[in-house]
Scaffold this motif. Sequence first.
Motif, PDB file in Angstrom:
ATOM      1  N   SER A   1     -18.375   1.143  29.373  1.00  7.93           N
ATOM      2  CA  SER A   1     -19.287   0.291  28.615  1.00  7.93           C
ATOM      3  C   SER A   1     -18.493  -0.914  28.134  1.00  7.93           C
ATOM      4  N   PRO A   2     -18.990  -2.139  28.339  1.00  2.00           N
ATOM      5  CA  PRO A   2     -18.193  -3.322  27.972  1.00  2.00           C
ATOM      6  C   PRO A   2     -18.075  -3.469  26.468  1.00  2.00           C
ATOM      7  N   PHE A   3     -17.016  -4.138  26.052  1.00 10.32           N
ATOM      8  CA  PHE A   3     -16.851  -4.460  24.638  1.00 10.32           C
ATOM      9  C   PHE A   3     -17.739  -5.641  24.284  1.00 10.32           C
ATOM     10  N   GLN A   4     -18.269  -5.633  23.064  1.00 10.18           N
ATOM     11  CA  GLN A   4     -19.101  -6.732  22.581  1.00 10.18           C
ATOM     12  C   GLN A   4     -18.378  -7.448  21.446  1.00 10.18           C
ATOM     13  N   ASP A   5     -18.575  -8.777  21.396  1.00 11.24           N
ATOM     14  CA  ASP A   5     -17.927  -9.560  20.346  1.00 11.24           C
ATOM     15  C   ASP A   5     -18.923 -10.397  19.555  1.00 11.24           C
ATOM     16  N   SER A   6     -20.210  -9.972  19.566  1.00  9.57           N
ATOM     17  CA  SER A   6     -21.217 -10.689  18.781  1.00  9.57           C
ATOM     18  C   SER A   6     -22.321  -9.735  18.368  1.00  9.57           C
ATOM     19  N   ALA A   7     -22.982 -10.075  17.258  1.00 14.26           N
ATOM     20  CA  ALA A   7     -24.100  -9.261  16.779  1.00 14.26           C
ATOM     21  C   ALA A   7     -25.258  -9.294  17.762  1.00 14.26           C
TER      22      ALA A   7
ATOM     23  N   GLU B   1     -13.687  -6.968  18.566  1.00 12.98           N
ATOM     24  CA  GLU B   1     -14.539  -6.386  19.598  1.00 12.98           C
ATOM     25  C   GLU B   1     -14.830  -4.924  19.281  1.00 12.98           C
ATOM     26  N   VAL B   2     -15.982  -4.472  19.788  1.00 14.38           N
ATOM     27  CA  VAL B   2     -16.392  -3.082  19.601  1.00 14.38           C
ATOM     28  C   VAL B   2     -17.181  -2.646  20.831  1.00 14.38           C
ATOM     29  N   THR B   3     -17.096  -1.386  21.151  1.00 17.84           N
ATOM     30  CA  THR B   3     -17.950  -0.828  22.187  1.00 17.84           C
ATOM     31  C   THR B   3     -18.619   0.434  21.661  1.00 17.84           C
ATOM     32  N   LEU B   4     -19.866   0.630  22.072  1.00 15.06           N
ATOM     33  CA  LEU B   4     -20.639   1.823  21.729  1.00 15.06           C
ATOM     34  C   LEU B   4     -21.048   2.509  23.019  1.00 15.06           C
TER      35      LEU B   4
ATOM     36  N   SER C   1     -20.595   7.179  20.383  1.00 14.47           N
ATOM     37  CA  SER C   1     -19.148   6.993  20.312  1.00 14.47           C
ATOM     38  C   SER C   1     -18.859   5.538  19.944  1.00 14.47           C
ATOM     39  N   ILE C   2     -17.926   5.341  19.016  1.00 14.62           N
ATOM     40  CA  ILE C   2     -17.611   4.007  18.494  1.00 14.62           C
ATOM     41  C   ILE C   2     -16.123   3.743  18.655  1.00 14.62           C
TER      42      ILE C   2
ATOM     43  N   TYR D   1     -14.802   0.843  10.891  1.00  8.87           N
ATOM     44  CA  TYR D   1     -14.470  -0.573  10.880  1.00  8.87           C
ATOM     45  C   TYR D   1     -13.253  -0.864  11.757  1.00  8.87           C
ATOM     46  N   ASN D   2     -13.000  -2.141  11.961  1.00  6.98           N
ATOM     47  CA  ASN D   2     -11.868  -2.583  12.762  1.00  6.98           C
ATOM     48  C   ASN D   2     -10.616  -2.613  11.898  1.00  6.98           C
ATOM     49  N   ALA D   3      -9.701  -1.686  12.181  1.00  3.06           N
ATOM     50  CA  ALA D   3      -8.442  -1.602  11.438  1.00  3.06           C
ATOM     51  C   ALA D   3      -7.310  -2.210  12.264  1.00  3.06           C
ATOM     52  N   LEU D   4      -7.570  -3.378  12.844  1.00  2.79           N
ATOM     53  CA  LEU D   4      -6.603  -4.096  13.666  1.00  2.79           C
ATOM     54  C   LEU D   4      -6.279  -3.321  14.942  1.00  2.79           C
ATOM     55  N   ASP D   5      -7.205  -3.413  15.915  1.00  2.00           N
ATOM     56  CA  ASP D   5      -7.029  -2.837  17.245  1.00  2.00           C
ATOM     57  C   ASP D   5      -7.169  -1.320  17.270  1.00  2.00           C
TER      58      ASP D   5
END
Length: 212
Positions: free
Chosen positions: A30-36, A93-96, A85-86, A184-188
């Motif tokens: 699943s690709p990573f997303q970088d926008s809402a 960036e985040v992927t779900l 899964s998060i 949350y994003n804890a730096l990578d």
Amino acid sequence: MNRSTWKTTEGHQFFQRKTASRFANYPMSSPFQDSADAIALLHGQRLSALCGQQLTEAWVAWDKDDDSWFADEPVVLTFGDLCLSIVFWKTHEVTLEWKTIDFADPPNWFGCYGELDIEWRPCEIDSIRVSIGQTLQNISLIENCETLQVLVDAKHPEDVGSQTSRWYPFALSFRFERSIMTVYNALDENGLSDEVPEADYLRATSISDWQR
């Protein structure tokens, strides 16, 4: 109550918790997303469907050698038959993913942890454990505003001092009947908190507003 700390890194502040940091290239299915907007488009309906359901299980990867949470691997939440899964990645960036996971298999989402002794374990971290069995009421996406300023531009000196800003995904906050759980994003890598992060450079959008 678990408390996280504010940390400044490369001119930006992030909501961070001390965890072991490991870096890898991961061929995500699943690709990573970088926008809402991307998150809303790809996952908005499924996330909205979780509201009103009970959190039945939560799983994390555990490093047996260090006896610690391995935060590069997903935080996995199950709501009945739905499995979310998060994974947060880099600084924005985040992927779900919504695949069913066989928790008897070793975690290895990034494809390079075969030499490590890690396993899936039911999450005993307070910020998640207290929410198990509760009904999910709402989800909010927390975004971080990154501002860049032109300091030097020999070809376009008129642009020196100009600024550009962009909002990036920073956290998903789940509000239950009696608790809050934030991934949350804890730096990578992933971080966990029992609070909703707040700062001038952060904004929260309720899932009800994602359907746009």
